[in-house]
Write an enzyme that holds these catalytic residues in place. Structure first.
Site, PDB file in Angstrom:
ATOM      1  N   LEU A 108       0.817  -1.206   0.000  1.00  0.00           N
ATOM      2  CA  LEU A 108       0.000   0.000   0.000  1.00  0.00           C
ATOM      3  C   LEU A 108       0.860   1.269   0.000  1.00  0.00           C
ATOM      4  O   LEU A 108       2.050   1.218   0.325  1.00  0.00           O
ATOM      5  CB  LEU A 108      -0.926  -0.021   1.221  1.00  0.00           C
ATOM      6  CG  LEU A 108      -1.880  -1.235   1.247  1.00  0.00           C
ATOM      7  CD1 LEU A 108      -2.471  -1.439   2.626  1.00  0.00           C
ATOM      8  CD2 LEU A 108      -2.974  -1.053   0.206  1.00  0.00           C
ATOM      9  N   PRO A 109       0.266   2.425  -0.353  1.00  0.00           N
ATOM     10  CA  PRO A 109       1.074   3.641  -0.563  1.00  0.00           C
ATOM     11  C   PRO A 109       1.672   4.276   0.685  1.00  0.00           C
ATOM     12  O   PRO A 109       2.737   4.883   0.613  1.00  0.00           O
ATOM     13  CB  PRO A 109       0.075   4.608  -1.225  1.00  0.00           C
ATOM     14  CG  PRO A 109      -1.013   3.759  -1.756  1.00  0.00           C
ATOM     15  CD  PRO A 109      -1.112   2.596  -0.821  1.00  0.00           C
ATOM     16  N   THR A 141       6.114   0.553   2.063  1.00  0.00           N
ATOM     17  CA  THR A 141       7.183   1.362   2.646  1.00  0.00           C
ATOM     18  C   THR A 141       6.545   2.366   3.593  1.00  0.00           C
ATOM     19  O   THR A 141       5.942   3.352   3.157  1.00  0.00           O
ATOM     20  CB  THR A 141       7.988   2.092   1.554  1.00  0.00           C
ATOM     21  OG1 THR A 141       8.594   1.136   0.693  1.00  0.00           O
ATOM     22  CG2 THR A 141       9.080   2.954   2.180  1.00  0.00           C
ATOM     23  N   LYS A 226      14.567  -0.317   4.784  1.00  0.00           N
ATOM     24  CA  LYS A 226      14.082   0.280   3.541  1.00  0.00           C
ATOM     25  C   LYS A 226      14.252   1.797   3.556  1.00  0.00           C
ATOM     26  O   LYS A 226      14.695   2.407   2.566  1.00  0.00           O
ATOM     27  CB  LYS A 226      12.608  -0.081   3.317  1.00  0.00           C
ATOM     28  CG  LYS A 226      11.981   0.548   2.074  1.00  0.00           C
ATOM     29  CD  LYS A 226      12.714   0.126   0.798  1.00  0.00           C
ATOM     30  CE  LYS A 226      12.215   0.871  -0.436  1.00  0.00           C
ATOM     31  NZ  LYS A 226      10.845   0.525  -0.817  1.00  0.00           N
ATOM     32  N   LYS A 301       8.204  11.181  -0.292  1.00  0.00           N
ATOM     33  CA  LYS A 301       7.500  10.524   0.822  1.00  0.00           C
ATOM     34  C   LYS A 301       8.465   9.736   1.692  1.00  0.00           C
ATOM     35  O   LYS A 301       8.447   9.827   2.928  1.00  0.00           O
ATOM     36  CB  LYS A 301       6.424   9.592   0.268  1.00  0.00           C
ATOM     37  CG  LYS A 301       5.561   8.930   1.345  1.00  0.00           C
ATOM     38  CD  LYS A 301       5.036   7.562   0.908  1.00  0.00           C
ATOM     39  CE  LYS A 301       6.082   6.502   1.113  1.00  0.00           C
ATOM     40  NZ  LYS A 301       5.565   5.125   0.936  1.00  0.00           N
TER      41      LYS A 301
END
Length: 354
Positions: A108-109, A141, A226, A301
């Site tokens: 998911l975003p 992420t 990450k 982001k």
């Protein structure tokens, strides 16, 4: 640790299967929906996949091609239609998906999307005390704090059915590296946090979507890895772009400087595999007007997540703040959907190599 005190008994079938997968799986055959007769561990057979965007679409497709029984969910009805037309079951809500799944994978975003899918109305957890899936894997992420919170939430539940090898549901944070091309080719790298026994048990599933898995430690550590990876990647791209632009302005072609870098101590992924100068390298976003690849919006982001983590631990990281500001400005200037290597063109006014 979310699963502290839990002893996970891994079946012999799972343990031996992961080595079979490493040695015998043909990654090039995983792009289609066709089902191949590959033995799948029973505990991993029924997979619920949530998030069918640029990455998740290919990841779910590779799982189907590897022989897993996949059910999918997404708020985008067009994405669902592409799977339903191939005969793949779809679910209307995350909760409905969980009721028919042994394992749930989310891609998911953002952190807020992950929290909504897990704890929102008709979410995977949704306030009940029992769940059917024994394993939840989040490949989004997101910030480590959210990963750790969800891991704690999952570990507070009980399983509806006694699986025999675990009494509590388990959670892994497993973000990926490699971007859309690697997702399509099944060559992603997974950075995994959570209980190590759960990681070992899940490895066959991960290797159906990628070529490498790296165990990073306890809950949230995959997300930490990450964020740190993408921070280093952004700073590297900015540094290479700045140096190549300076060289151009001083009269040296970018292709010449790239050859110098790649034969010297400046060699890095941003110079030898993902060069930001149009005309230097084929098959990368800079060769197609920075279309495709990893968008500046997503990089901004991720750098925001890194900036927040820096503030949380009170560390002095000036390059983190500088990189975040550079990519925020790129987005504000209208380049948010361009690949993040466009920093060469739009921040440093770099030119094509001719």
């Amino acid at each position: 640790m979310a699963a502290r005190g839990l002893r996970l008994r891994i079946s012999k079938g799972i343990s031996s299967y992961r080595y079979w997968t490493c040695n015998h799986f043909n990654c090039n055959s995983k792009r289609q929906f066709s089902i191949t007769p590959i033995p799948v561990p029973t505990q991993l057979e029924k997979v619920g996949f949530i998030g069918l965007g640029n990455m998740g679409f290919h990841m779910a497709t590779n799982l189907i091609s590897a022989g897993y029984k996949v059910t999918v969910h997404d708020i985008n009805q067009n994405a669902l239609k592409q799977f339903s037309e191939k005969g793949v079951p779809v679910a209307e809500t995350p909760y409905q998906l969980s009721e028919s799944s042994d394992v749930i994978i989310t891609m998911l975003p953002s952190s807020s999307h992950v929290m909504e899918v897990f704890t929102g109305t008709n979410g995977l957890l949704n306030g009940r005390s029992e769940v059917r899936p024994w394993l939840f894997i989040d490949s989004s992420t997101i910030d480590p704090q959210t990963s750790r919170r969800i891991s704690r939430d999952v570990s507070s539940y009980h399983l509806k059915e006694n699986e025999g090898f675990t009494k509590k549901p388990l959670m892994l944070d497993a973000p990926v590296s490699g971007g859309v091309p690697a997702a399509q080719a099944g060559t992603l790298t997974f950075m995994v946090g959570g209980l190590e026994e759960a990681y070992i048990a899940a490895k066959p599933l991960l290797l159906a979507m990628g070529k490498q898995t790296i165990y990073c430690g306890g809950p949230g550590n995959g997300s930490v890895a990450k964020i740190c990876n993408n921070l280093a990647m952004a700073i590297s791209m900015i540094g290479v772009s700045e140096a190549l632009s300076l060289g151009q302005n001083l009269g040296v072609k970018a292709s010449v400087l790239t050859n110098v870098f790649n034969s010297s101590s400046a060699r890095c992924w941003s110079s030898d595999s993902y060069n930001p100068v149009p005309g230097v390298m084929q098959g990368v976003p800079s060769s197609r007007n920075y279309e495709g690849g990893f968008t500046s919006k997503l990089m901004a982001k991720d750098l925001g997540l890194a900036t927040a983590s820096v503030a949380e631990v009170g560390l002095n990281c000036p390059l983190t703040a500088d990189a975040h500001n550079i990519y925020k400005r790129l987005c504000e200037d209208g380049h948010e959907l361009k690949d993040f290597s466009c920093v060469f063109r739009y921040c440093y006014d770099g030119k094509d190599d001719k």
